[in-house]
Design a protein around this motif. Structure first.
Motif, PDB file in Angstrom:
ATOM      1  N   ASP A   1       6.594  25.986  21.991  1.00 19.79           N
ATOM      2  CA  ASP A   1       5.579  26.582  21.128  1.00 19.79           C
ATOM      3  C   ASP A   1       4.543  25.550  20.699  1.00 19.79           C
TER       4      ASP A   1
ATOM      5  N   SER B   1       9.680  34.499  18.616  1.00 17.18           N
ATOM      6  CA  SER B   1      10.416  33.926  17.496  1.00 17.18           C
ATOM      7  C   SER B   1      11.898  33.879  17.844  1.00 17.18           C
TER       8      SER B   1
ATOM      9  N   ARG C   1       8.276  32.751  13.324  1.00 16.23           N
ATOM     10  CA  ARG C   1       7.296  31.839  13.909  1.00 16.23           C
ATOM     11  C   ARG C   1       5.888  32.268  13.483  1.00 16.23           C
TER      12      ARG C   1
ATOM     13  N   TYR D   1       7.106  37.615  13.836  1.00 17.21           N
ATOM     14  CA  TYR D   1       6.069  36.731  14.378  1.00 17.21           C
ATOM     15  C   TYR D   1       4.750  37.075  13.681  1.00 17.21           C
TER      16      TYR D   1
END
Length: 561
Positions: A346, A355, A474, A517
């Motif tokens: 990432d 995520s 994330r 996410y």
């Protein structure tokens, strides 16, 4: 060597993939264990004479397929080229030369055409019982974890070694299932062999040398092109998970070069005292899978497309456990590896990877026995249940609910599970609010409630993680729901290990959700309305996590009504 056109080579490549898929489906149709028949915990592949994997079945798990990619070379070396005959069948469950633990049996069969060795077929399946302590994390070494089958012949020139079969029968609890599965593994290789010979006759091939070269050269070149397009950077990923008696730290550094990617697990926790350790072959399998998913997902999986992905891990780290470390639940750690790799990726390829999700399968094994007042016909039984939490949200899509990522193993139907023994699944449904909030929501976990018929007692071998360390969001997404396990009277149980359940009690389970996410405030209001209507998100969670006002919530509720 026969010279082949590009078109003919591509047709035969596709045919080989179809051949191994039929091989896998034959295993599913003939297997005894529900883990194979219902959950698809298996792999199948075809190899050239050097032991390089040419094609894998679409059906199967990355841990099996990618680990099995290295296995056939071990068989060739240990059986010996001069001891390989037409009609042979070879077998092992060696965790360090197969797929990572004793419960996976790998069977390899040489394939002959016109009296000449042209390749090999291999397959792997998870069997319900292999003896020892049973399928769980309680062992202190691999010697306690069950029957160890070294690489050997199950059959020579078509004749099965019945002494070996008798030995297996006397060392496992579910003898008919285990022996039946071994025969099913051998049979599916035979199905693959017959289809391969049909193809070779159709295309007038005497060997697989030309098609093997075509597959290897094109796969390797295509993968290198994808890697060369990436920035030459390094990045770190790190995750803490529950472990057995203490948390485990997983750390990876990815180094992207022009012609390869190295994943180095320096700094990862050491070998655990209990059976959650991972042989390097299994850690490599899921590392390669994560990298291929992100970088080259459409390139067929074979030895050449896997070769540019390299792995390094300190000996006696938990991802490079050596004999005789206990490894029965190597999937508990191994299934977390892709999320660690994605954490590093990432930083190099933003908005590419999902995520974190549930990661490890939410498995448990029920060991049944007659209780204090057993009914007529009560018996002992070992019943393995495969279940899934939610997967992590993706950069442009919600996560998948009750879906096994990265393993891809299917959830067993309740009816099939209850058919195998006197177990009752009282509840199995999606778990609202377990998916982490985000612009894209994490996938939901599940609720389960399990007991046994009156007159029976049982132990549960728990195989859960993410009780204390839920999946992390994330890019602003929220964490997923944590795992929970308790008796129906509220008494908490441990997330791992064999535990006796008092007669008459049930076990209540809540499996983890995937993380979200992106910023939850950016979630589309129509998506929130749909979540509420379907029961995925409660009204309270919509207010808390997505910032809906009372007026907005009332408007959404009115629209649903």
């Amino acid at each position: 060597m026969t010279k082949l056109s590009t078109v003919s080579s591509q047709v035969m490549w596709n045919r080989l993939i179809s051949v191994v898929e039929e091989q896998a489906q034959a295993l599913i149709r003939t297997a005894f264990s529900t883990s194979v028949r219902e959950a698809g915990d298996l792999s199948a592949g075809v190899y050239n004479v050097d032991g390089d994997m040419l094609a894998q079945a679409v059906t199967g798990t990355p841990g099996h397929v990618n680990a099995m990619a290295d296995a056939v070379a071990h068989f060739i070396r240990e059986i010996g080229p001069d001891n390989i005959f037409e009609g042979d069948v070879y077998i092992t469950n060696d965790p360090w030369k197969g797929t990572g633990h004793l419960h996976d049996i790998t069977v390899v069969s040489p394939s002959f055409h016109k009296g000449k060795l042209v390749g090999y077929f291999a397959c792997t399946a998870h069997i319900v019982d292999i003896g020892g302590r049973g399928f769980g994390a309680d062992g202190n070494s691999v010697y306690e974890e069950g029957l160890f089958i070294p690489i050997m012949k199950f059959a020579e020139r078509g004749e099965v070694d019945l002494s070996f079969v008798n030995l297996v029968r006397h060392n496992v609890r579910e003898a008919d299932q285990v022996v039946g599965d071994i025969y099913a593994l051998a049979t599916c290789n035979e199905v693959g062999h017959r289809r391969l010979i049909d193809m070779m006759v159709e295309f007038a091939l005497d060997d697989l040398v030309a098609i093997s070269s075509f597959i290897m050269e094109n796969s390797h070149r295509a993968t290198l092109e994808r890697i060369a397009a990436l920035p030459n950077q390094s990045a770190h990923g790190e995750m803490t998970i529950d472990g057995f008696s203490q948390p485990i730290s997983l750390k990876v550094r990815l180094d992207i070069a022009d012609d390869h990617i190295l994943a180095d697990y320096e700094g990862t926790s050491g070998v655990d005292k209990k059976g959650i350790n991972v042989p390097l072959v299994y850690a490599k399998a899921y590392t390669c899978y994560a990298l291929k998913c992100a970088i080259a997902p459409e390139i067929p999986n074979n030895a050449a497309s896997l070769a540019p992905f390299r792995i390094a891990a300190p000996v006696n780290s938990i991802v490079n456990a050596v004999h005789p470390a206990p490894v029965a639940l190597r999937h508990i750690i191994g299934h977390m590896i892709p999320d660690v790799v994605f954490g590093a990726l990432d930083k190099i390829l933003p908005r590419t990877v999902p995520s974190e999700g549930a990661g490890a399968l939410c498995n448990f094994q029920v060991s049944l026995r007659p209780g204090t007042n057993p009914p007529q016909g009560a018996r002992r039984a070992e019943i393995l249940m495969f279940n899934s939490g939610g997967s992590g949200a993706r950069p442009t899509l919600d996560g998948m609910s009750a879906t096994a990522f990265p393993s891809g193993v299917m959830t067993m139907p309740v009816e099939a599970t209850e058919h195998t023994g006197p177990v009752i699944v009282w509840r199995k449904e999606l778990r609202p609010d377990s998916g982490g909030a985000g612009q894209y929501r994490g996938g939901l976990g599940q609720y389960m409630e399990v007991g046994v018929l009156e007159g029976h007692a049982f132990d549960i071998s728990a195989q859960f993680d993410r009780l204390d360390h839920p999946a992390r969001g994330r890019n602003g997404g929220r964490n997923g729901g944590e795992t929970q396990i308790a008796l129906d009277d509220g008494t908490k149980l441990r997330g791992k290990g064999r535990q006796a359940i008092p007669e008459g009690r049930r076990v209540k389970l809540a499996f983890p959700g995937g993380a979200g996410y992106g910023d939850p405030k950016l979630r589309d209001r129509d998506a929130i309305r749909r979540d509420i209507a379907l029961g995925y998100v409660s009204a309270e969670a919509a207010k808390r996590d997505y910032g809906l006002s009372d007026a907005e919530l009332a408007a959404l509720t009115d629209a649903i009504a």
